[in-house]
Motif scaffolding. Structure first.
Motif, PDB file in Angstrom:
ATOM      1  N   SER A 231       0.941  -1.229  -0.021  1.00  0.00           N
ATOM      2  CA  SER A 231       0.064  -0.105  -0.106  1.00  0.00           C
ATOM      3  C   SER A 231       0.806   1.126  -0.146  1.00  0.00           C
ATOM      4  O   SER A 231       1.469   1.559   0.817  1.00  0.00           O
ATOM      5  CB  SER A 231      -0.832  -0.169   1.239  1.00  0.00           C
ATOM      6  N   TRP A 232       0.796   2.081  -1.111  1.00  0.00           N
ATOM      7  CA  TRP A 232       1.519   3.258  -1.129  1.00  0.00           C
ATOM      8  C   TRP A 232       0.858   4.474  -0.363  1.00  0.00           C
ATOM      9  O   TRP A 232       1.256   5.296  -0.103  1.00  0.00           O
ATOM     10  CB  TRP A 232       1.774   3.843  -2.609  1.00  0.00           C
ATOM     11  N   GLY A 233      -0.503   4.130  -0.013  1.00  0.00           N
ATOM     12  CA  GLY A 233      -1.158   5.321   0.539  1.00  0.00           C
ATOM     13  C   GLY A 233      -1.595   5.063   1.714  1.00  0.00           C
ATOM     14  O   GLY A 233      -1.715   3.756   2.296  1.00  0.00           O
ATOM     15  N   ALA A 234      -1.879   6.007   2.518  1.00  0.00           N
ATOM     16  CA  ALA A 234      -2.638   5.738   3.791  1.00  0.00           C
ATOM     17  C   ALA A 234      -4.075   5.245   3.502  1.00  0.00           C
ATOM     18  O   ALA A 234      -4.775   5.435   2.910  1.00  0.00           O
ATOM     19  CB  ALA A 234      -2.773   7.173   4.766  1.00  0.00           C
ATOM     20  N   THR A 246       3.786   0.428   3.523  1.00  0.00           N
ATOM     21  CA  THR A 246       3.591  -1.120   4.061  1.00  0.00           C
ATOM     22  C   THR A 246       3.033  -2.258   3.307  1.00  0.00           C
ATOM     23  O   THR A 246       2.031  -1.760   2.692  1.00  0.00           O
ATOM     24  CB  THR A 246       3.181  -1.048   5.280  1.00  0.00           C
ATOM     25  N   TRP A 247       3.224  -3.381   3.768  1.00  0.00           N
ATOM     26  CA  TRP A 247       2.567  -4.386   2.941  1.00  0.00           C
ATOM     27  C   TRP A 247       1.158  -4.487   3.743  1.00  0.00           C
ATOM     28  O   TRP A 247       0.863  -4.478   4.943  1.00  0.00           O
ATOM     29  CB  TRP A 247       3.208  -5.847   3.152  1.00  0.00           C
ATOM     30  N   ALA A 269      -4.344   1.689  -1.676  1.00  0.00           N
ATOM     31  CA  ALA A 269      -3.395   1.243  -1.944  1.00  0.00           C
ATOM     32  C   ALA A 269      -2.433   1.706  -3.308  1.00  0.00           C
ATOM     33  O   ALA A 269      -1.422   1.389  -3.513  1.00  0.00           O
ATOM     34  CB  ALA A 269      -3.109  -0.230  -2.106  1.00  0.00           C
ATOM     35  N   HIS A 270      -3.105   2.347  -3.967  1.00  0.00           N
ATOM     36  CA  HIS A 270      -2.606   3.110  -5.329  1.00  0.00           C
ATOM     37  C   HIS A 270      -2.490   2.323  -6.352  1.00  0.00           C
ATOM     38  O   HIS A 270      -1.026   2.317  -6.835  1.00  0.00           O
ATOM     39  CB  HIS A 270      -1.472   3.924  -4.878  1.00  0.00           C
ATOM     40  N   ALA A 271      -3.164   1.279  -6.581  1.00  0.00           N
ATOM     41  CA  ALA A 271      -2.844   0.379  -7.802  1.00  0.00           C
ATOM     42  C   ALA A 271      -4.283  -0.202  -8.510  1.00  0.00           C
ATOM     43  O   ALA A 271      -5.306  -0.069  -7.971  1.00  0.00           O
ATOM     44  CB  ALA A 271      -2.503  -0.793  -7.093  1.00  0.00           C
ATOM     45  N   PRO A 289      -0.791   9.136  -3.858  1.00  0.00           N
ATOM     46  CA  PRO A 289      -1.875   8.585  -3.074  1.00  0.00           C
ATOM     47  C   PRO A 289      -2.268   9.146  -2.010  1.00  0.00           C
ATOM     48  O   PRO A 289      -1.904  10.237  -1.648  1.00  0.00           O
ATOM     49  CB  PRO A 289      -1.012   7.072  -2.595  1.00  0.00           C
ATOM     50  N   ALA A 290      -3.221   8.536  -1.278  1.00  0.00           N
ATOM     51  CA  ALA A 290      -3.805   8.835   0.118  1.00  0.00           C
ATOM     52  C   ALA A 290      -2.843   9.312   0.981  1.00  0.00           C
ATOM     53  O   ALA A 290      -1.824   8.662   0.820  1.00  0.00           O
ATOM     54  CB  ALA A 290      -4.834   8.259   0.463  1.00  0.00           C
ATOM     55  N   PRO A 291      -2.913  10.337   1.552  1.00  0.00           N
ATOM     56  CA  PRO A 291      -4.167  11.307   1.545  1.00  0.00           C
ATOM     57  C   PRO A 291      -4.032  12.454   0.732  1.00  0.00           C
ATOM     58  O   PRO A 291      -4.864  13.688   0.802  1.00  0.00           O
ATOM     59  CB  PRO A 291      -3.906  11.897   3.093  1.00  0.00           C
TER      60      PRO A 291
END
Length: 342
Positions: A231-234, A246-247, A269-271, A289-291
């Motif tokens: 996950s790239w985003g919060a 993180t994963w 997760a930006h995917a 990605p979020a936020p």
């Protein structure tokens, strides 16, 4: 606050929180003035936009005060606890000539924006099914309903990852992705103050597509470790908040199925993945990605105010989402029992 600090379009100059310690700490991060009563803030500060991020039950009275003060408003989701209250917000803002923007923040997530563009291009053909679920947690004791000052007892309610507080995003996003309104709905949602149950909804879109939502955060997940996603985003899921980078074993995702292909949208997760007759491939995304989607949302509203155009996501979107929720709750009392054939 993190997203707003990144914005070149707005400056956070004042903040109001009933908790003086929390409000003061947040205000200090951006040099803003801190208040514990929004009326004091409205009287003292030269504001352009007031973002109302308080619990839904409190928003109508705050909108009334802000509209009377003549400031533009961005109100978070769900817009209110009833459709009638949301319609009154719209009426107050129209009467005062105040722009009212609804925080349908999922529309600003890069994965959803790209998915919508692919759908519009015909990449998956005609949309026939959209679905999302959040199932997991650490058993019944791990979940708690949002309190009555958030959702008053007897009305719509439930947990932070349930049909109301989270699913309202998807009610809006499904119609937005498919570019078709919800024309009928059925299901079951939790009521504030009542025992928590599994929640679900079936949505019929005007174009013939079906939407399916399923939420239960008082059990355990069944995903295997390899089924997760970096996950790239919060993000938020049935296990709570994840800071990003993180994963995640079971990140949130939206599935969109069509006549020629399907999309898997990992919105936080930006995917984004596209599957069709040629196989499965990942689609490149623009934006952060979020936020950061909250920055994009407030930037868009600021641009609309400068140009004198109406909010791209106005009060009607929030009212429509509540109308769908109320239809789901109304349908729960009409379940038809199946008689035994033995």
């Amino acid at each position: 606050m993190e997203a707003y600090r990144r914005s070149d379009a707005v400056e956070v100059t004042a903040l109001c929180d009933a908790d003086p310690k929390r409000g003061g700490e947040a205000a200090a991060t951006c040099g803003a003035a801190a208040y514990t009563d929004h009326r004091d803030m409205l009287a003292a500060e030269p504001l352009d936009i007031v973002c109302i991020l308080t619990p839904p039950a409190s928003r109508l009275r705050i909108v009334a005060d802000v509209a009377a003060a003549g400031h533009a408003i961005l109100v978070e989701k769900p817009m209110a606890t009833t459709r009638a209250d949301a319609e009154e917000m719209r009426r107050l803002c129209d009467a005062a000539g105040v722009p009212l923007s609804y925080g349908a923040s999922y529309r600003h997530l890069p994965a959803l924006k790209q998915a919508r563009a692919l759908i519009a291009e015909g990449a998956i053909g005609d949309v026939i099914l959209l679905r999302e679920d959040f199932i997991g947690g650490r058993g019944p004791a791990s979940r708690a309903a949002l309190p009555p000052w958030h959702y008053p007892e007897g009305g719509i309610g439930g947990t932070g990852m349930g049909l109301v507080d989270h699913g309202v995003h998807l009610i809006d996003a499904f119609a937005w992705l498919a570019d078709s309104p919800v024309s009928w709905a059925s299901g079951r949602g939790n009521r504030s103050g009542n025992a928590l149950e599994t929640e679900y909804a079936i949505l019929g879109l005007a174009n013939g597509a079906t939407g399916h939502l399923l939420y239960e955060d008082g059990t355990w997940p069944t995903q295997l470790p390899a089924e997760g996603q970096f996950s790239w985003g919060a993000s938020w899921d049935a296990d709570g908040y994840h800071p990003g980078g993180t994963w995640q074993t079971h990140p949130g995702s939206i599935h969109v199925h069509g006549t020629h292909g399907a999309l898997r949208i990992f919105h936080y997760a930006h995917a984004l993945y596209l599957t069709d007759a040629e196989g499965t491939r990942q689609i490149a995304l623009d934006g952060d990605p979020a936020p950061d989607h909250f920055r994009v949302q407030i930037d868009a509203f600021a641009a609309e105010l400068r140009s004198g155009t109406l909010p791209g996501t106005g009060a009607d979107a929030g009212i429509t989402a509540l109308a769908v929720l109320e239809a789901i709750y109304a349908s729960a009392g009409r379940n038809v029992a199946i008689e035994s054939q033995t």
